[in-house]
Design a protein around this motif. Structure first.
Motif, short mmCIF file in Angstrom:
data_model
loop_
_atom_site.label_atom_id
_atom_site.label_comp_id
_atom_site.label_asym_id
_atom_site.label_seq_id
_atom_site.Cartn_x
_atom_site.Cartn_y
_atom_site.Cartn_z
N HIS A 102 0.82 -1.21 0.00
CA HIS A 102 0.00 0.00 0.00
C HIS A 102 0.85 1.25 0.00
O HIS A 102 2.01 1.21 0.41
N PHE A 103 0.28 2.34 -0.46
CA PHE A 103 1.02 3.60 -0.48
C PHE A 103 0.91 4.34 0.86
O PHE A 103 1.42 5.44 0.99
N THR A 104 0.22 3.74 1.82
CA THR A 104 0.24 4.34 3.15
C THR A 104 1.13 3.49 4.06
O THR A 104 1.18 2.26 3.94
N LEU A 108 -6.40 0.92 -8.75
CA LEU A 108 -5.30 0.97 -7.77
C LEU A 108 -4.02 1.47 -8.42
O LEU A 108 -3.28 2.26 -7.84
N GLU A 113 -4.03 5.15 -8.73
CA GLU A 113 -3.88 5.80 -7.45
C GLU A 113 -2.46 5.66 -6.90
O GLU A 113 -1.88 6.63 -6.40
N LEU A 154 0.84 2.92 7.23
CA LEU A 154 0.07 2.09 8.14
C LEU A 154 -0.23 0.71 7.56
O LEU A 154 0.02 -0.32 8.17
N ARG A 155 -0.80 0.71 6.34
CA ARG A 155 -1.21 -0.56 5.73
C ARG A 155 -0.01 -1.42 5.39
O ARG A 155 -0.08 -2.65 5.50
#
Ligand code: SF4
Ligand code: SF4
Lengths: 351, 112
Positions: free
Chosen positions: A165-167, A222, A225, A169-170
């Protein structure tokens, strides 16, 4: 996140037979999940046969610097299974004069095999396209790996790397604390070598897989994004994004069971069975080779120790392409992960 | 049959069974439902997030369950999902507060 593998903990699910038993158990209410084989049968694909073998996916060892929560290999620093140079040579000899065009190197972290670079060099000498499945963080794990981007570029290796993921956290919740930041640094290093940039021919693909008990979003949306977010925030570029569904085996299966998501996830995969995806499952054009030279229909079947039916075909030393292309692929309940929704393979969606 | 609670999580998977007592209406509803959630001028993700916000407004546990998964499956982040819930909360709160004007009007009418 635990840092010991299931195998190290002698966990029940570290045994392939226990995993298969579990996948074939009835639900809590006593009902049986529809069998994958019967679904294939309904769609006229049973028995499942190869189309044409084009790719050799070689697992050069289960050792890894990470211990991701979803890992279907149960890889980690404590795994000692490593492919020897002799077995690598057997692989080279087997495919040298065939139409098999691609060698896809996976692990664990394939770069940790002491003969990894030798293998890549030999494979490029026989003009095979080489793919390496890199976890990115390995590039920063030790100074001896820092020049991997340069090495990959020199041999025009296609780099397929994990970036759920690009975050932060994930990504970190699935792969471990600090993995996101290291992955970003590694991607920048690859970009500096020309990877992911137009006109260089150096292909850099990212792999997204959900950090939890749900199916991946549409690969196309995705990708858009990820491209925007990674470029706007970090100036990172890449070629394609592969959206991969997590298969219910090994550590991901353990996660599903512990989090109480197993039945719903399995049912969701079954309800999302897509005949087009089933016709395009990767085992129809790929053969998987384990560190000790055994052949499997795919890396998942390898982890479930589902050796090929015909004993004469089971090892690379008896390599027989024609016979392999005529074999029956072994399937079980985990296969639903490849046929759900838009389908899933090592190259992402299949339909 | 479990009589422990009125709401059972497993019942969500049985939503389709509503067609059993009235197949034609059931079919019409599900066809419509399917069409509504298809990518249109709004993306599938935007639709899932709207559905998530509305689920919180109607406070339907089944819908919250379904559109939490649905939003994740359409690639929404935790941040986007919570922002959607705040929209629901803001509209609900605002809907109460805007009636404050009515209260004020009436008050002014009654007071000297
Ligand atoms: S998922 Fe990949 S990076 Fe993570 S532990 Fe498994 S092999 Fe290593
Ligand atoms: S799990 Fe392996 S054998 Fe089963 S469908 Fe997927 S690729 Fe084929």
């Amino acid at each position: 996140m635990t840092s010991a593998t299931l195998k190290r903990r002698q966990h029940l699910l570290s045994y392939a037979t226990k995993q298969l038993d579990f996948l074939n158990q009835p639900k809590e209410n006593g009902e049986q999940f529809t069998s994958f084989e019967s679904k294939l049968n309904e769609t006229g694909l049973d028995p499942l046969k190869p189309t044409k073998i084009d790719t050799f996916q070689i697992n050069v060892g289960y050792m890894c610097n990470l211990t991701c929560g979803h890992c279907h290999v149960d890889a980690g620093p404590d795994r000692k299974e490593i492919m020897t140079r002799e077995t690598m040579q057997e692989c080279i000899d087997s495919i040298k004069d065939t139409d098999i065009s691609t060698v896809d190197l996976t692990g664990g972290a394939p770069e940790m095999n002491p003969d990894f670079r030798w293998f890549v060099e030999e494979l490029s000498k026989i003009d095979k396209k080489v793919i390496v499945r890199s976890n990115l963080t390995i590039i920063l794990a030790n100074p001896k790996y820092n020049d991997l981007p340069e090495f990959f570029a020199k041999h025009k290796v296609e780099v397929v790397c994990s970036m759920p993921h690009f975050t932060r956290l994930r990504t970190d919740s699935q792969r471990g604390d600090g993995v996101f930041d290291k992955s970003i640094t590694a991607l920048k290093m690859l970009n500096e070598e020309g990877y992911g940039k137009e006109g260089t021919g150096l292909m850099l693909h990212l792999v997204h897989n959900p950090s939890g008990a749900f199916m991946p979003a549409s690969q196309e949306s995705l990708q858009k994004e990820f491209k925007k977010k990674l470029f706007d925030t970090f100036g990172i570029v890449f070629n394609d994004l592969f959206a991969i569904t997590n298969l219910p085996i090994s550590r991901y299966l353990d996660y599903l069971i512990n989090s109480g998501n197993y039945e719903n996830y399995m049912q969701k995969l079954i309800d999302s069975y897509n005949p087009d995806a089933a016709a395009n499952v990767m085992c129809r054009n790929t053969i998987s080779i384990s560190w000790d030279g055994y052949l499997y229909d795919c890396d998942f079947n390898q982890m479930l120790e589902m050796k090929l039916k015909d004993e004469n075909l089971q090892h690379i030393r008896n390599f027989d392409l024609e016979a392999l292309e005529a074999r029956e692929i072994l399937v079980d309940q985990h296969c639903y992960g490849c046929t759900a929704g838009s389908g899933s393979s090592c190259g992402g969606a299949t339909s | 049959m479990s009589k422990k609670t009125y709401y059972n999580a497993e019942d969500l998977n049985k939503f389709g069974n509503i067609s059993e007592f009235s197949p034609e209406l059931g079919k019409k509803f599900f066809d419509y439902y399917g069409e509504v959630f298809k990518e249109g001028e709004l993306t599938e993700r935007e639709k899932a997030l709207i559905a998530l916000a509305v689920s919180h407004t109607v406070q339907c546990p089944y819908c919250i369950d379904a559109y939490t998964s649905g939003s994740l499956e359409k690639g929404a982040t935790e941040g986007q999902m919570m922002e959607a819930v705040h929209i629901a909360a803001a509209i609900r709160g605002g809907a109460s507060l805007v009636h404050g004007v009515q209260m004020m009007n009436k008050t002014k009418e009654l007071l000297m």
